[in-house]
Design an enzyme around this catalytic site. Structure first.
Site, PDB file in Angstrom:
ATOM      1  N   LYS A  19       0.837  -1.197   0.000  1.00  0.00           N
ATOM      2  CA  LYS A  19       0.000   0.000   0.000  1.00  0.00           C
ATOM      3  C   LYS A  19       0.879   1.257   0.000  1.00  0.00           C
ATOM      4  CE  LYS A  19      -3.755  -2.354   2.506  1.00  0.00           C
ATOM      5  NZ  LYS A  19      -4.722  -2.243   3.645  1.00  0.00           N
ATOM      6  N   TYR A  62     -12.083  -2.524  -2.821  1.00  0.00           N
ATOM      7  CA  TYR A  62     -12.650  -2.644  -1.477  1.00  0.00           C
ATOM      8  C   TYR A  62     -14.170  -2.758  -1.493  1.00  0.00           C
ATOM      9  CZ  TYR A  62      -8.199  -1.667   0.876  1.00  0.00           C
ATOM     10  OH  TYR A  62      -6.924  -1.733   1.363  1.00  0.00           O
ATOM     11  N   ASN A  85      -1.665   0.089   7.028  1.00  0.00           N
ATOM     12  CA  ASN A  85      -1.136  -1.200   7.489  1.00  0.00           C
ATOM     13  C   ASN A  85      -0.278  -1.910   6.432  1.00  0.00           C
ATOM     14  OD1 ASN A  85      -3.120  -2.059   5.803  1.00  0.00           O
ATOM     15  ND2 ASN A  85      -4.391  -3.017   7.353  1.00  0.00           N
ATOM     16  N   GLU A 128      -9.587 -10.223  -7.447  1.00  0.00           N
ATOM     17  CA  GLU A 128      -8.635  -9.115  -7.341  1.00  0.00           C
ATOM     18  C   GLU A 128      -7.589  -9.161  -8.452  1.00  0.00           C
ATOM     19  OE1 GLU A 128      -9.201  -9.003  -2.484  1.00  0.00           O
ATOM     20  OE2 GLU A 128      -7.294  -9.708  -3.325  1.00  0.00           O
TER      21      GLU A 128
HETATM   22  P1  CMP Z   1      -7.170  -5.028   4.841  1.00  0.00           P
HETATM   23  O1  CMP Z   1      -7.465  -6.214   5.687  1.00  0.00           O
HETATM   24  O2  CMP Z   1      -6.044  -5.073   3.887  1.00  0.00           O
HETATM   25  O3  CMP Z   1      -8.487  -4.619   4.028  1.00  0.00           O
HETATM   26  C1  CMP Z   1      -9.534  -3.973   4.689  1.00  0.00           C
HETATM   27  C2  CMP Z   1      -8.967  -2.799   5.395  1.00  0.00           C
HETATM   28  O4  CMP Z   1      -9.908  -2.019   6.072  1.00  0.00           O
HETATM   29  C3  CMP Z   1      -8.028  -3.278   6.445  1.00  0.00           C
HETATM   30  O5  CMP Z   1      -6.893  -3.788   5.803  1.00  0.00           O
HETATM   31  C4  CMP Z   1      -7.843  -2.015   7.266  1.00  0.00           C
HETATM   32  O6  CMP Z   1      -6.841  -1.197   6.697  1.00  0.00           O
HETATM   33  C5  CMP Z   1      -9.185  -1.359   7.093  1.00  0.00           C
HETATM   34  N1  CMP Z   1      -9.973  -1.468   8.280  1.00  0.00           N
HETATM   35  C6  CMP Z   1     -10.560  -2.570   8.761  1.00  0.00           C
HETATM   36  N2  CMP Z   1     -11.214  -2.277   9.883  1.00  0.00           N
HETATM   37  C7  CMP Z   1     -11.030  -0.968  10.098  1.00  0.00           C
HETATM   38  C8  CMP Z   1     -11.465  -0.065  11.077  1.00  0.00           C
HETATM   39  N3  CMP Z   1     -12.233  -0.465  12.095  1.00  0.00           N
HETATM   40  N4  CMP Z   1     -11.079   1.212  10.980  1.00  0.00           N
HETATM   41  C9  CMP Z   1     -10.313   1.610   9.955  1.00  0.00           C
HETATM   42  N5  CMP Z   1      -9.861   0.809   8.969  1.00  0.00           N
HETATM   43  C10 CMP Z   1     -10.223  -0.466   9.068  1.00  0.00           C
END
Ligand code: CMP
Length: 144
Positions: free
Chosen positions: A10, A50, A113, A127
């Protein structure tokens, strides 16, 4: 079984110079890189990626973040790479991401992340089709 996963560094991971380390981890584990590109995703592409989170409170921020800079989109192939890739990436919640995982070694933030990895073989196929054209994926056997 033998399968492919969509793995994406990312914008925060690219900005922090973590691309090489992340590729190295997948190579060392034994996975084969069959597709790679650097791209600044449009908001439309980010929203499609997403789509399953559309409607959740954090969705707009998710789309903003992913389209905020360059990402490195990749396809890795190998035995159980979807599940093993998720294990190597670590948990989304920073309180649960273990040291030794990519998130556990490099991050403490739920949103920024570092990396995405497909959560199932079905997600991986969706994807990969979204981010890559068929002729951008290399079909090859590693040299002996
Ligand atoms: P990822 O699992 O790659 O894809 C979904 C993303 O949503 C996840 O990483 C987080 O970066 C984001 N995400 C999931 N839950 C939350 C949350 N409660 N608040 C903010 N971002 C979130």
């Amino acid at each position: 079984s033998r399968e492919r996963s969509f793995i994406m560094v990312k914008p925060d991971g690219v900005h922090r110079g973590l691309v090489g380390d992340i590729i190295k981890r997948f190579e060392q584990r034994g996975y084969k890189l069959v597709g790679i590109k650097v791209i600044v995703p449009s908001r439309e592409l980010a929203a499609k990626h997403y789509a399953e989170h559309d409607g959740k409170p954090f969705f707009p921020k998710l789309v903003d973040f992913l389209s905020s800079g360059a990402v490195v989109a990749m396809v890795f192939e190998g035995k159980d790479v979807v599940k093993t890739g998720r294990t190597m990436i670590g948990a989304t919640n920073p309180l649960a991401s273990a040291p030794g995982t990519i998130r556990g070694d490099f991050g403490i933030d739920m949103g920024r992340n570092i990396i995405h990895g497909s959560d199932s073989v079905d997600s991986a196929m969706r994807e990969i089709a979204l981010w890559f054209k068929a002729d951008e994926l290399a079909d090859y056997e590693p040299v002996a």
